[in-house]
Design a protein around this motif. Structure first.
Motif, short mmCIF file in Angstrom:
data_model
loop_
_atom_site.label_atom_id
_atom_site.label_comp_id
_atom_site.label_asym_id
_atom_site.label_seq_id
_atom_site.Cartn_x
_atom_site.Cartn_y
_atom_site.Cartn_z
N MET B 252 -1.44 -7.24 2.93
CA MET B 252 -1.89 -6.22 2.00
C MET B 252 -3.15 -5.53 2.51
O MET B 252 -3.31 -4.33 2.35
N ARG B 253 -4.05 -6.31 3.11
CA ARG B 253 -5.30 -5.72 3.60
C ARG B 253 -5.15 -5.16 5.02
O ARG B 253 -6.15 -4.95 5.71
N GLU B 254 -3.90 -5.01 5.47
CA GLU B 254 -3.59 -4.44 6.79
C GLU B 254 -4.11 -5.30 7.95
O GLU B 254 -4.25 -4.82 9.06
N GLU B 255 -4.42 -6.60 7.66
CA GLU B 255 -4.89 -7.47 8.75
C GLU B 255 -3.79 -7.70 9.78
O GLU B 255 -4.05 -7.82 10.97
N ILE B 256 -2.54 -7.76 9.27
CA ILE B 256 -1.42 -8.01 10.18
C ILE B 256 -1.26 -6.83 11.14
O ILE B 256 -1.07 -7.01 12.35
#
Lengths: 259, 388
Positions: B252-256
């Motif tokens: 969700m936090r675009e860490e991936i």
């Protein structure tokens, strides 16, 4: 519940103190908002713009001082009076704060269902009018908030805030995260609604273009209080270093040039 | 006319009212009072009736001069009525409209005629549609899961060939979180279930005078099935959900996405350590669960049947061979892999919103418990076929 006169004080904040633990956010803050004006609240990050908004709305209790809206101190009202008077304002939170389990139309109808006794046909019609009024397509009515883009969520949130034709509209960063075209359209919408509905608008924003386009007056929050209230011209003339930096910085000049 | 309106305003200032009269084929609609949304429900119904049957008139005049308050809802109702009267072939004109009312009416008219509300399809179609949708989703999910397992196996093999790429610290961290930290819960629950099974078994077997076989009941049922199943279900609820929530909130936090742009493989960084950690810890937890179940059973047998611990242990040894215990333990790593893979995949399937993290976490737990039980049934068939 008659409409008051234009220009009389509608929000009065006196000697407001707010703190979180040891962190003093506001100290002896005064602010008066007049009926029928659009007032912009600006200030650096962490100067308590949103906290001020929450305090006026009664979501946060002040440590000292008095807040009066419509000439009433909400903290001393009975439950019933409070409920009635809370219908006289509308709030748009930063990301719309739509109820995620309800469609856009149902979100707008929440105040109708809770506070009024209307027929389903009338509620549907009114929801459709509000949806069109904030510039959403009619097909958006049956969508859920998760299916909307950020700008659409804000418009839907605005439609809900306008459901009961409020006297004051509180907007928390209405143009943050919108593209320039969307933001400009939003500014126009605010002006339009102010004209047609005679709204008082309390606008927390960082957006210099919005300030130029919509605000009658601007209040600057710094040093834990309101250091200056005035028109945009007053802001531009001020010699206070922060205000000067804010309204004469490179981005401010660009916004002014575009005017 | 002005006189009439004024008197109307005085007598009905607190609510919205209107009167009509027809003179020389002119329908006059005189609105009065407080036309704000709170009072509009009644006049709305009456106006609908009027615009459906306007009577014998060629023109209509809407007079708003006696209206004290007029909001958007009022404007919507009035403009709708005007539009409906026009549809009936009447010429509609306004009278006594103030500046502000005019602005509002224009604004509402600019919004256009509200579209008819979209009706949902009939129930039987909805049901058929739902079934079809679910079937398609299930097929897509099965395909996606196979794809995911394949990718993880590829990564695992690649890591085996270059063991230095294996993330040791997350591996140990997840062993601690999903294994060691689960010990108290697993111990307590299996001890209690062991005691309950023994107690119920002893009561039933007593009626046949066969209460000594309580020991066989506990030993076989726990070592073969219950120890593992209980542990796997606890771990699915505890760690499977945690995997989904952790990876999901990173997604969700675009860490991936950030990882991918930095040339890091989320499967290698996030999924493999978790799968490996659970595959190691679940058999260990199962072993401890078996022991605790036997202890719980022994505890009950000691008090209910007066069987000494020495006798209990030797009876357990008589009752079970190595494979009774082995069958339970062999299944553990497979179940661990299923739980971890389902949990991680659900995490990666999260889309932007916070609700989606919650939904995926729920579905990951439900799915992994379901698959654990299916897998157990398949193993039961297999072991019956190979006769152990």
């Amino acid at each position: 519940m008659s409409m008051g006169k234009k220009g009389e004080p509608i929000i009065e904040v006196e000697g407001l103190d707010t703190r979180f633990g040891d962190n003093v956010v506001h100290e002896n803050l005064d602010l008066t908002v007049k009926r029928g004006e659009v007032i912009g609240i600006v200030g650096g990050s962490g100067t308590g713009k949103s906290v001020l908004l929450h305090t006026i709305l009664g979501l946060k209790r002040p440590n000292a001082g008095r807040v009066r809206v419509f000439g009433l101190d909400f903290s001393t009202l009975s439950e019933e009076e409070r409920r009635l008077n809370e219908q006289r304002w509308g709030v748009l939170f930063q990301d719309g704060a739509l109820f995620s389990a309800l469609t856009v139309a149902e979100n707008i109808q929440v105040p109708y269902r809770e506070h009024l006794d209307l027929s389903p046909e009338l509620m549907d019609e009114l929801a459709a009018v509000k949806i069109a009024m904030v510039g959403l397509r009619a097909t958006a009515a049956s969508l859920y908030p998760s299916e909307l883009s950020g700008g659409m969520r804000k418009r839907a949130g605005l439609a809900r805030a306008l459901a009961l034709d409020p006297e004051i509209l509180f907007l928390d960063e209405p143009t943050a995260g919108l593209d320039p075209i969307g933001a400009a359209a939003f500014d126009e919408l605010i002006n339009d609604l102010k004209e047609t509905l005679g709204l008082t608008v309390f606008l927390v924003t960082h957006d210099l273009d919005t300030l130029h386009a919509t605000c009658d007056r601007v209040a600057v929050l710094a040093e834990k209080r309101v250091i200056l209230v005035g028109t945009m011209d007053d802001m531009l003339r001020s010699s206070h270093p922060w205000i000067h930096e804010y309204f004469h910085g490179p981005r401010a000049r660009a916004a002014l040039a575009g005017k | 006319m002005a006189e009439l309106s004024n008197s109307g305003a005085e007598e009905a200032d607190e609510t919205a009212t209107f009167r009509t009269n027809i003179e020389n084929r002119v329908l006059r609609l005189i609105a009065a009072g407080n036309w704000s949304i709170v009072y509009l429900n009644k006049v709305d119904g009456e106006l609908r009736g009027l615009s459906a049957k306007p009577g014998d008139a060629a023109r209509a005049v809407i007079d708003l001069s006696a209206v004290s308050r007029f909001d958007t809802a009022a404007a919507a109702i009035i403009s709708r009525t005007a539009a409906e009267l026009e549809e009936q072939g009447l010429d509609v004109a306004y009278e006594g409209v103030s500046e502000a009312q005019h602005l509002l009416l224009d604004k509402v008219e600019a919004c256009g005629k509200p579209e008819p509300v979209h009706l949902p399809p009939p129930l039987y179609l909805q049901i058929i549609g739902k079934i079809g949708e679910t079937t398609r989703a299930l097929a897509a999910e099965g395909y996606g899961m196979l794809d995911f397992i394949g990718s993880v196996i590829v990564i695992a093999v690649r890591t085996l060939m270059r063991p230095r790429r294996f993330r040791m610290i997350p591996f140990v961290h997840h062993m601690e979180k999903s294994g060691f930290d689960a010990l108290p819960l697993v111990c307590l629950l299996t001890f209690l279930i062991g005691a309950v099974v023994a107690q119920q078994g002893a009561v039933q077997l007593k009626t046949f005078g066969a209460e000594v076989f309580t020991v066989n009941l506990i030993a076989i049922i726990f070592l073969r099935e219950v120890g593992l199943l209980l542990t796997a279900i606890i771990v699915a609820g505890r760690s499977g959900s945690a995997f989904t929530a952790e990876i999901g909130s990173m997604k969700m936090r675009e860490e991936i996405d950030a990882m991918r742009t930095l040339g890091l493989d989320p499967l290698e960084m996030l999924v493999l350590p978790r799968v490996a950690a659970l595959t190691v810890t679940l058999p260990l937890l199962t072993f401890i669960a078996d022991i605790m179940g036997l202890l719980g059973g022994g505890f009950v047998v000691f008090f209910m049947l007066d069987m000494s611990p020495g006798v209990y242990i030797s009876r357990v040894q008589e009752a079970v061979g190595f494979w009774t215990f082995g069958v339970g333990l062999i299944k553990a790593p497979f179940m661990a892999a299923v739980i971890a893979l389902v949990g991680c995949r659900a995490g990666l399937a999260v889309t932007g919103s916070a609700e989606s993290v919650g939904a995926m976490t729920t579905s990951s737990v439900v799915r992994s418990i379901f698959l654990v039980i299916i897998l157990d049934a398949l193993f039961a068939m297999f072991f019956t076929a190979v006769d152990i």
